[in-house]
Design an enzyme around this catalytic site. Structure first.
Site, PDB file in Angstrom:
ATOM      1  N   GLU A  60       0.812  -1.213   0.000  1.00 34.41           N
ATOM      2  CA  GLU A  60       0.000   0.000   0.000  1.00 34.41           C
ATOM      3  C   GLU A  60       0.848   1.266   0.000  1.00 34.41           C
ATOM      4  OE1 GLU A  60      -2.505  -3.280   0.759  1.00 34.41           O
ATOM      5  OE2 GLU A  60      -0.700  -2.668   1.861  1.00 34.41           O
ATOM      6  N   HIS A  88     -11.228  -6.185   7.799  1.00 35.88           N
ATOM      7  CA  HIS A  88     -11.913  -5.874   6.545  1.00 35.88           C
ATOM      8  C   HIS A  88     -13.165  -5.027   6.785  1.00 35.88           C
ATOM      9  CE1 HIS A  88      -9.676  -9.598   5.770  1.00 35.88           C
ATOM     10  NE2 HIS A  88      -9.605  -9.200   4.503  1.00 35.88           N
TER      11      HIS A  88
END
Length: 341
Positions: free
Chosen positions: A64, A133
């Site tokens: 990321e 998540h």
């Protein structure tokens, strides 16, 4: 809304916005984990690589910080990158790049460089994804000067706001509520919902039609209390207002930064009461900023304290996911409480 429209899901609206932006401007590039060949874990970029080639829509490593860092370099060079962080929970390794580089680029360069990039992230719970998540990190970004933060609540808004975000000369954090990806949400997790084809918020303009950043929308007009919400919580607010019978005005913020303070204060001064809803944890959540804003701007108009209905101050509780979310019952209790004062 003008011209012809198509009924679609939020996923389809986001995909269409990418397509229109890439067709209109060859400087727009799209990348991220599984974004290219596979079309993204939620399929928001499906078909773009086939149509525009792997040089404009491509996969990135599971890194990321590298994804965002590369996008910053591209944007300062003159491109318009749109990157997908597969889940908002994964953005933390890239947070330093976002805060220290992207958000400050215009100011630290004295306006010589800008950072026209969009960071898209699925946010919130509702898919039984557990702690890694399901998070709602919007407050981490609204605290950072130089960023814009957007949370759409419908396909119409998702397409129009994403097009505006891509056009914007500065970095935009674009948070997409996962519970709204594939269809409408009636505020209850245990009830069937109406297909999009029968749901008015599924109507999306066919052309290149934008929605300005920084403008809230009145989702329901009312006179007794103002509800401030965004994303999935807009539908929870609608359900609570309907079930309590309280004449609530629901303001869908749509953009958290910059915030439409004018729309908020106009509504609260009219109703004299305010309830704030968000899915994220309570302490230091964005609701605290909203409450302070209302108190500062509307103190002499308030008939009751501003109340917040939020997630718990705990790590995300997978086994108790639906109890964690603010639901119509919890919001309804808050609405009754402010009406009693």
């Amino acid at each position: 809304m003008s011209g012809s429209t198509t009924r679609m899901t939020m996923i389809e609206a986001i995909r269409t916005a990418h397509d229109l932006a890439m067709e209109r401007d060859d400087k727009v590039v799209v990348f991220g984990e599984d974004v290219g060949y596979f079309g993204g874990v939620f399929r928001c970029t499906a078909g773009l690589q086939k149509k525009y080639g792997s040089h404009r829509c491509f996969d990135a490593p599971i890194n990321e910080s590298g994804i965002v860092g590369a996008a910053i370099g591209m944007s300062t060079y003159g491109l318009k990158p749109v990157v997908e962080i597969q889940f908002a929970d994964y953005v933390y390794p890239a947070y330093d790049q976002i805060v220290s580089e992207a958000a400050r680029m215009r100011h630290r360069s004295g306006g010589q460089f800008t950072c026209p990039m969009v960071i898209r992230m699925p946010t919130g719970g509702g898919i039984f994804g557990g702690q890694t998540h399901s998070q709602s990190p919007e407050a981490l970004f609204t605290h950072v000067s130089g960023l814009k933060v957007v949370v759409p609540s419908s396909p119409y808004d998702a397409k129009g706001l994403l097009l505006s975000a891509i056009d914007d000369p500065d970095p935009v954090i674009f948070l997409e509520p996962k519970r709204l990806y594939n269809g409408p949400f009636d505020g209850h997790h245990d009830r069937p919902v109406t297909p999009w084809k029968n749901h008015p918020l599924g109507e999306v303009p066919d052309g290149y039609e934008t929605i300005p950043l920084g403008k809230a929308a009145i989702r329901r007009e009312g006179s007794e209390v103002t509800i401030l919400a965004y994303g999935t919580m807009v539908y929870v607010a609608e359900a609570a207002a309907k079930e309590t019978g309280i004449d609530a005005e629901i303001i869908d913020l749509r953009t958290l930064l910059p915030l439409d303070i004018e729309a908020i204060t106009e509504s609260v001064k009219k109703t004299g009461r305010c309830v704030v809803i968000h899915e994220a944890t309570r302490t230091s959540g964005f609701g605290a900023e909203l409450s302070a804003t209302v108190q500062e701007a509307c103190f002499y108009h308030l008939e009751a304290p501003v109340l917040r209905v939020t997630g718990w101050d705990t790590p995300y509780p997978h086994a108790q996911e639906w109890a964690y979310f603010p639901g119509p019952d919890r919001v309804g209790r808050a609405l009754r409480e402010v009406m009693e004062d």
